[in-house]
Design a protein around this motif. Structure first.
Motif, PDB file in Angstrom:
ATOM      1  N   SER A 109       0.802  -1.222   0.000  1.00  0.00           N
ATOM      2  CA  SER A 109       0.000   0.000   0.000  1.00  0.00           C
ATOM      3  C   SER A 109       0.834   1.271   0.000  1.00  0.00           C
ATOM      4  O   SER A 109       0.337   2.336  -0.358  1.00  0.00           O
ATOM      5  CB  SER A 109      -0.946   0.013   1.211  1.00  0.00           C
ATOM      6  N   GLN A 113      -0.548   2.338  -6.532  1.00  0.00           N
ATOM      7  CA  GLN A 113      -1.436   3.465  -6.836  1.00  0.00           C
ATOM      8  C   GLN A 113      -1.411   3.777  -8.321  1.00  0.00           C
ATOM      9  O   GLN A 113      -0.558   3.292  -9.053  1.00  0.00           O
ATOM     10  CB  GLN A 113      -1.005   4.717  -6.047  1.00  0.00           C
ATOM     11  N   TYR A 130      -6.429   2.793  -3.767  1.00  0.00           N
ATOM     12  CA  TYR A 130      -5.245   2.573  -4.591  1.00  0.00           C
ATOM     13  C   TYR A 130      -5.323   3.328  -5.916  1.00  0.00           C
ATOM     14  O   TYR A 130      -4.523   3.066  -6.822  1.00  0.00           O
ATOM     15  CB  TYR A 130      -5.061   1.080  -4.873  1.00  0.00           C
TER      16      TYR A 130
END
Length: 364
Positions: A109, A113, A130
């Motif tokens: 995480s 993205q 995301y």
């Protein structure tokens, strides 16, 4: 050569790297800011609690003191999940001036993205966190400006490399786990004469793992097939693993597009694993026995597997061999040692898996 791993943990990846490096003669140490309860303990913990703002001046002094000590003592730095020795990575320029090579390993995480997520994953829009977050790419680019390289463990994470260029070293180092810590308990279809099949789903984050779609598929299937289902939440790791040992089939996640440590744990326990592997990346996992499913196919694929108990042991044995071959922390440590010493390492997932296969064949 002295190596420091820090300053946070990600599913014991730092801890296993340090353990493996020590076993091959490298002086390796792990350090963390927070305690990270539940993971293998670090060698040094600064016990930083971000909720206690009154202690920030004291925490800052502790961090600075540890930085001064570590920057003198260690030769190579391996940072995890975007955290280096000081907040906002203020230490990196000084490490560079001191000639201290450092690497950033990204686990999920903190780097996932943007367009590669939305465009390449048909289910990406179901996890908008995301979506485009240019600040993550900018932060990673800043972290890597003077780094010896970035490290990811599979092809999915490589999509978010902020420097998509052959000129910048992006290295592939597989996820690491200790096969000896997991005993295989292969499903035994003969037991079905006196018990129902057990399907288990153990989401660390139900939304990210697509648990709602798992439960929906289970409820539909239980209308026509007699089996038990257990959703593991609120358990300790030991309790969760005990439940998984009794399982016949384990479902991991339906949205991300790659497998993680829980899938490896399940395979080492000899269980068939259902996981979403992105179609465009499946050829980057050699002979992977995971049954690839997504939110649209989970019901049909699980139904087929439940009605084919003869496949369970075969898939379980293949999974055990796969995890032993490609993810043994001791062989991963050899990849890391070579990387630290030479600055060279696998530059593609398939090269990383091929290297692991060679190392495994030497140690069998």
């Amino acid at each position: 050569m002295k190596v420091l791993h820090g300053m946070t943990e990600a599913a014991n990846q730092a801890a296993y790297a340090v353990l493996g490096l020590r076993q091959i003669g490298v002086e390796a140490t792990s350090a963390r800011w927070p305690d990270d309860h539940g993971w293998i303990p670090a060698d040094y913990c600064l016990n930083i609690d971000r909720s206690k703002k009154a202690k920030y001046p004291w925490y800052g002094a502790k961090m600075l003191a540890f930085f001064e000590k570590a920057s003198r003592e260690y030769d190579v730095f391996h940072f995890h999940a975007g955290r280096s020795l000081l907040p906002r990575c203020w230490d990196l320029k000084r490490l560079d001036r001191m000639g201290k090579p450092y690497y950033f390993e990204y686990h999920g995480s903190e780097i996932r993205q943007g367009d590669p997520w939305i465009e390449g994953n048909p289910y990406g829009r179901l996890l908008p966190q995301y979506g485009p977050r240019p600040e993550l790419a900018a932060r990673a680019a800043s972290q890597l400006a003077h780094a010896a390289g970035a490290i990811v463990h599979d092809a999915e994470l490589a999509l978010y490399d902020p420097f998509p260029s052959e000129r910048f070293p992006l290295f592939f180092v597989p996820l690491r786990i200790d096969p000896d810590s997991y005993e295989a308990h292969y499903p035994d279809p003969r037991e079905l004469d006196h018990r129902k099949p057990l399907v288990v789903h153990a989401p660390s984050n139900p939304r990210v793992k697509g648990s709602a779609y798992v439960v929906q598929a289970i409820e539909e299937l239980q209308k026509t097939i007699d089996f038990d289902f257990q959703l593991i939440t609120g358990m300790s790791h030991e309790e969760a693993m005990d439940t998984c040992r009794r399982a016949d089939i384990i479902i991991d996640q339906l949205l991300i597009g790659s497998y993680g440590v829980f899938a490896l744990e399940s395979m080492l326990m000899g269980k068939p694993v259902l996981d979403y592997l992105r179609a465009d990346l499946q050829d980057q996992y050699p002979s992977c026995p995971i049954v690839s499913v997504n939110k649209d196919t989970i019901q049909d694929e699980l139904k087929d597997l439940l009605q084919s108990p003869g496949r369970w042991v075969e898939l379980g044995k293949q999974g055990r061999v796969y995890a032993e071959t490609y993810h043994d922390y001791r062989n991963v440590a050899r990849l890391l040692e070579h990387l630290y010493r030479t600055g060279e390492g696998p530059r593609s997932p398939l090269k990383a898996f091929a290297a692991m296969e060679r190392l495994h064949s030497r140690t069998c």
